[in-house]
Design a protein around this motif. Structure first.
Motif, PDB file in Angstrom:
ATOM      1  N   THR A 162       0.846  -1.199   0.000  1.00  0.00           N
ATOM      2  CA  THR A 162       0.000   0.000   0.000  1.00  0.00           C
ATOM      3  C   THR A 162       0.881   1.248   0.000  1.00  0.00           C
ATOM      4  OG1 THR A 162      -1.582  -1.226   1.358  1.00  0.00           O
ATOM      5  CG2 THR A 162      -1.932   1.141   1.196  1.00  0.00           C
ATOM      6  N   GLN A 177      -0.312   1.372  -9.057  1.00  0.00           N
ATOM      7  CA  GLN A 177      -1.682   0.832  -9.012  1.00  0.00           C
ATOM      8  C   GLN A 177      -1.840  -0.265 -10.063  1.00  0.00           C
ATOM      9  OE1 GLN A 177      -5.099   3.460 -10.051  1.00  0.00           O
ATOM     10  NE2 GLN A 177      -5.984   2.761  -8.114  1.00  0.00           N
ATOM     11  N   ARG A 200      -1.809  -1.127  -3.682  1.00  0.00           N
ATOM     12  CA  ARG A 200      -2.971  -0.278  -3.404  1.00  0.00           C
ATOM     13  C   ARG A 200      -2.460   1.146  -3.185  1.00  0.00           C
ATOM     14  NH1 ARG A 200      -8.161  -0.970   0.486  1.00  0.00           N
ATOM     15  NH2 ARG A 200      -9.489   0.272  -0.883  1.00  0.00           N
ATOM     16  N   TYR A 244     -13.203   5.968  -1.054  1.00  0.00           N
ATOM     17  CA  TYR A 244     -12.771   4.569  -0.896  1.00  0.00           C
ATOM     18  C   TYR A 244     -13.802   3.733  -0.127  1.00  0.00           C
ATOM     19  CZ  TYR A 244      -8.266   6.039  -2.766  1.00  0.00           C
ATOM     20  OH  TYR A 244      -7.270   6.528  -3.582  1.00  0.00           O
TER      21      TYR A 244
END
Ligand SMILES: Cc1ncc(C[n+]2csc(CCOP(=O)(O)OP(=O)(O)O)c2C)c(N)n1
Ligand SMILES: [Mg+2]
Length: 578
Positions: free
Chosen positions: A35, A52, A57, A476
């Motif tokens: 991430t 991405q 993430r 999100y």
């Protein structure tokens, strides 16, 4: 040569090459970084896009400070460095506050910032977003590195990871100049240049003599106390820490983010008798807790008679010992290794502390809890802090897996005391600096990293520092419920401008604001709650639905006190007329 043949050759050549963009991504992936928190822009927009595309993430924020705070708390929760990605100069500086805060709090984090052309920056010729970022970051973090050649990206990322998580964790800055991303090199050589960091945070085993000394001091205690800091929570040695505390029989005091290592409702928890145990204990074992201002530096009135106690300190950082007072028994090593060595050394017949000490602590505790109980049940409107927090306390009791994020002054200090925690690393707050602005960054990363519901309890001022990220929460679709304790201002909403002029007083905001409307602008659920019952219902609904929610909790503007519990830190002058 026909055009088609030429383009096949180019494709083949491209297949054999890699570039700086891909090497950065590959190096992060190789080391389990899944991430990235950041804000796009020159020169890292494509890096984010490609990351991405490659399965990392990438969480895009509205301001780098919030992305940085998210990365920092992700590091705390996972023991892997949280990564924040920013653009040069202003984006870098926005992220830097979070990096410095991470270092102060011992959270492992890497701030990766793109930077402008070295040749121009170093001659100060006025490049786009010109700034010597490496030099500026260096004093504010554990380590700072710059990579100039694509072939060194693997080493650069490896060094950053190791520096962030080994020993006492902290923030690391990694400077990646724009030109680096476009550099190409042979793909095989590139792959070979990457480094998988083996054992990034090696165990640091305490010396047996130090362990024995600590146990001798602990055994000599008539009135022992154990203090659990966030270092203990970070260690993820939860079972051993609990076993050590229980075997010792000593009262324990959790620091703010140490709450929940053992439940606050545990019979040995002395949270409700804090002043008694600090003052009257004779031996204090600090586990991952520093004797800084949050513990009154281990001396002074709060700690009773001068030199009346002995300290045992367990910490990974040798320089922490004797920082404020003499440490009778320093135990240097990682918390997990130290606690397990201590536990083993205690054997099976460890004596219980004297009954009169336990009795004294328990009766103080019961007295304080009984005093507090009726205040927590009031259903006043507008609410006071106790009524509103009484409702939230029940919610966390019923949902012990939820993560509580907390900032503000009164909203922070009273929530810390009132809301019991039941599990480790569920309380995330302003930490060592008492910094405002961690709220939404922490809440977002907590939801992303754990998948658990998050309850963010925010002073109205505190919320303002990161409030725009409610859009990020909605974008999100994160299970975050924000409760804004709206008392019309900082500490209180009742101050008036002493001149009688038209400007508002320095600590007050627009009266009767409706923060709930903010989240509605982005498709979230907004609720205005005027009683503890309404508040409880709205939070429960948010936690059940998992929908991004913001509750404007209407708090009596007169209910708070100056600076919450730390009003004594405000400087005073004899000349000041009150
Ligand atoms: C970055 C930063 N700026 C300023 C402060 C000073 N400060 C401490 S608490 C606080 C806000 C307190 O008000 P609020 O969040 O509304 O909580 P309340 O006491 O009203 O419940 C501020 C501005 C700080 N701690 N950190
Ligand atoms: Mg306020």
């Amino acid at each position: 040569m026909p055009a088609t043949v030429q383009s096949i050759d180019v494709n083949k050549a491209e297949q054999d090459l890699t570039d700086g963009f891909h090497l950065v991504i590959d190096a992060l992936k190789l080391n389990g970084i899944d991430t990235i928190y950041g804000v796009p822009g020159i020169p890292i927009t494509d890096l984010g896009r490609m990351a991405q595309a490659e399965g990392i993430r990438v969480i895009s924020f509205r301001h780098e400070q919030n992305a940085g705070n998210a990365a920092a708390i992700a590091g705390y929760l996972t023991k892997k460095p949280g990564v924040c990605l920013t653009v040069s100069a202003p984006g870098f500086l926005n992220g830097l506050t979070a990096l410095a805060n991470a270092t102060t709090n011992c959270f492992p984090m890497i701030l990766i910032s793109g930077s402008s052309e070295r040749e121009i920056v170093d001659l100060q010729q006025g490049d786009y977003e010109e700034m010597d970022q490496l030099a500026i970051a260096r004093p504010l973090c554990k380590a700072a590195f710059r990579v100039l050649h694509a072939a060194d990206i693997g080493i650069g990322v490896a060094r950053a990871i190791r520096a962030a998580v080994s020993g006492r964790p902290g923030g690391v800055y990694l400077d990646l100049p724009a030109k680096l991303f476009g550099q190409v090199m042979d793909a095989d050589a590139g792959a070979k240049s990457l480094v998988k960091v083996i054992d990034p945070a090696p165990a640091q085993i305490p010396a047996p003599a130090a362990v024995k000394r600590a146990l001798d001091v602990l055994k000599s205690a008539k009135r022992p106390l154990i203090v659990l800091g966030k270092g203990a929570a970070y260690a993820q040695a939860d079972d051993d820490i609990r076993a050590l505390v229980e075997k010792s029989g000593a009262p324990f005091l959790p620091m703010s983010m140490g709450k929940g290592l053992l439940p606050d409702t545990h019979p040995q928890c002395a949270g409700a008798a804090r002043s008694t145990v600090l003052k009257d204990s004779d031996v204090v074992m600090l586990i991952g807790a520093r004797l800084n201002w949050l513990l009154s530096h281990g001396k002074g009135k709060a700690w009773g008679e001068p030199h009346s106690k002995k300290f045992i300190q367990i910490d990974i950082e040798p320089k922490e010992m004797d920082s404020n007072v003499e440490i009778a028994a320093p135990v240097v090593g990682d918390i997990g290794s130290c606690v397990s060595a201590l536990l083993e050394g205690m054997g099976s017949k460890w004596p219980a502390p004297p009954a009169d000490w336990i009795g004294a602590v328990n009766s103080k505790k019961e007295e304080n809890i009984a005093k507090m109980a009726p205040r927590l049940m009031n259903n006043k409107s507008p609410m006071d802090y106790h009524g509103a927090l009484g409702a939230l306390r029940t919610i966390i009791k019923e949902r012990p897996d939820a993560i509580l994020v907390n900032e503000g002054a009164n909203t922070l200090d009273l929530a810390r005391g009132i809301i019991d925690m039941y599990k480790p690393r569920k309380r995330l707050d302003v930490g060592t600096w008492g910094v405002m602005g961690i709220g939404m960054g922490f809440a977002i990363a907590a939801a992303i990293e754990t998948g658990k519901p998050v309850l963010a309890v925010e002073g109205d001022s505190a919320f303002g520092f990161s409030g725009m990220e409610v859009e990020t929460i909605c974008r999100y679709k994160l299970p975050v419920c924000v409760v804004v304790f709206n008392n019309d201002g900082i500490y209180r909403g009742t101050d008036v401008n002493p001149t009688g002029g038209p400007d508002a007083a320095t600590t007050v905001f627009v009266k009767g604001s409706r923060y709930d409307k903010m989240i509605e602008a982005f498709g979230g659920v907004g609720v205005n709650a005027t009683t503890p019952d309404e508040l409880k219902r709205a939070v429960n609904e948010a936690m059940d639905s998992g929908k991004p929610t913001l509750i404007n909790a209407v708090i009596d503007p007169a209910a708070g006190s100056e600076s919450g519990r730390i009003g004594n830190l405000n400087p005073q002058s004899v000349l000041r007329k009150k």
